[in-house]
Design an enzyme around this catalytic site. Structure first.
Site, short mmCIF file in Angstrom:
data_model
loop_
_atom_site.label_atom_id
_atom_site.label_comp_id
_atom_site.label_asym_id
_atom_site.label_seq_id
_atom_site.Cartn_x
_atom_site.Cartn_y
_atom_site.Cartn_z
CB CYS A 63 -9.80 9.73 12.43
SG CYS A 63 -9.66 11.23 11.47
CG HIS B 7 -11.20 10.82 16.41
ND1 HIS B 7 -9.91 11.31 16.31
CD2 HIS B 7 -11.86 11.27 15.31
CE1 HIS B 7 -9.81 12.00 15.19
NE2 HIS B 7 -10.97 12.01 14.57
CG ASN C 151 -9.69 15.42 13.46
OD1 ASN C 151 -8.86 14.55 13.73
ND2 ASN C 151 -10.78 15.15 12.77
#
Ligand SMILES: CC(C)(COP(=O)(O)OP(=O)(O)OC[C@H]1O[C@@H](n2cnc3c(N)ncnc32)[C@H](O)[C@@H]1OP(=O)(O)O)[C@@H](O)C(=O)NCCC(=O)NCCS
Length: 322
Positions: free
Chosen positions: A113, A249, A279
């Site tokens: 990520c 994020h 996500n």
């Protein structure tokens, strides 16, 4: 002094939307549980004929159009992805061909990520040292391909998407600071257990999916954001008022809120788009950035703070004059 400046942004979300209500029909979960624990309402999922490169390509085209640059201008392509099309060639090489860019270096950065922030750090260094003038930094993911849709503890969390920034050399700042980190000792808290050198199944009979210890990952994420907050405060000599927008994020609304609190950022100055796309790993920061640029919240001259956290564990930040 040469700076790297964001000359354009672009993003792409696949057309197919899976809502929390849709997931209620597949697994033992509820819209209420998902929204309360994660803030997620829906996720976009690639069609069978879409790939990480195809959605990354769309985001790249949009960013290039926004920046007013063409294939001849691009002299480096970096793709942050944990879900490349193939083992090789890199997704960056596949996108390079489809864009019609010739001879530029092109490679993937694998930092889960944090892939986009790692890519941005790298591209910034290329530009500052005169190694490149115009760089595509892409984050693109098809996490739906490694999500176990029968596992309610992970299936509700992830989605597909892509975002891209065009970075260009400039006399004006630009990227003001970047920091990237890793701590490899918690591998099994968040991983896909089979890969190439470990557990590769040539018969294709076995599938391998994201496995995660949600509680432990949550704690590590908050600790990483604490580290990021300290570095940022040091960079700014304590004056967080200089940051107009915090673009973290987009993993989960609770993590975003905890991160904003560590930084002392009010939620009105936080870009949170996780409700719309869940996500999307390495794609999430450029995706959130582009959505906020398009809806008019982020404007030229604003100071932005990107902060990422992901498997590895990896984490990092970038402070940017947009
Ligand atoms: C995954 C996460 C949302 C789970 O929330 P939580 O509050 O920690 O929940 P727990 O895992 O403690 O589970 C609580 C209960 O909900 C249940 N549950 C888990 N997933 C569920 C779901 N999708 N729907 C309904 N119930 C669920 C659990 O089985 C457990 O039930 P029990 O109490 O009967 O055992 C949270 O840990 C988290 O956000 N972690 C970080 C994940 C992440 O962002 N990873 C990527 C980082 S880049």
């Amino acid at each position: 002094m040469i700076y790297a400046r964001i000359a354009g942004t672009g993003s792409f979300l696949p057309e197919k939307v899976v809502t929390n209500k849709d997931l209620e029909k597949l697994i033992d979960t509820t819209d209420e549980w998902i929204q309360e624990r994660t803030g997620i309402k829906r996720r976009h999922i690639v069609a069978d004929d879409e790939t990480t490169s195809s959605i990354g390509l769309e985001a790249a085209k949009r960013a290039m159009s926004d920046a007013g640059v063409g294939p001849k201008d691009i002299d480096l392509i970096v793709v942050g992805t944990a879900t490349p099309d193939k083992i090789f060639p890199s997704t960056a090489c596949i996108i390079q061909r489809q864009l019609g860019v010739k001879n530029s270096p092109a490679f993937d950065v694998h930092a889960a990520c944090s892939g986009f922030v790692y890519g941005l750090d790298l591209a910034n260094r290329y530009i500052q040292t005169g190694g490149a003038k115009t760089v595509l930094v892409i984050g693109a993911e098809t996490l739906s391909r490694i999500t176990n849709w029968d596992d309610r503890s992970t299936a509700v969390l992830f989605g597909d998407g892509a975002g891209c920034v065009v970075l260009q050399s400039s006399d004006e700042p630009g990227i003001l600071a970047t920091h990237i980190h890793a701590d490899g000792q918690y591998e099994e808290l968040l991983h896909v257990p089979n890969g190439i050198s470990v557990g590769f199944d040539q018969t294709r009979a076995g599938r391998s999916y994201i496995e995660m210890n949600g509680n432990a990952v949550f704690r590590r994420a908050v600790a990483a954001f604490d580290n990021i907050a300290r570095e940022t405060i040091a960079d700014l000599d304590g004056d967080l008022g200089d940051i107009d927008w915090f673009v973290p994020h987009q993993a989960n609304m609770r993590i975003i809120k905890a991160a904003a609190k560590k930084l002392g950022m009010p939620m009105e100055r936080v870009i949170a788009t996780v409700d719309e796309h869940a996500n999307t790993s390495g794609a999430s920061i450029p995706l959130a950035l582009d959505l906020a640029v398009r809806d008019g919240r982020i404007k030229r001259g604003d100071t932005l703070m990107f902060a990422a956290f992901g498997a590895g564990f990896t984490w990092g930040s970038a402070m940017v004059k947009y």
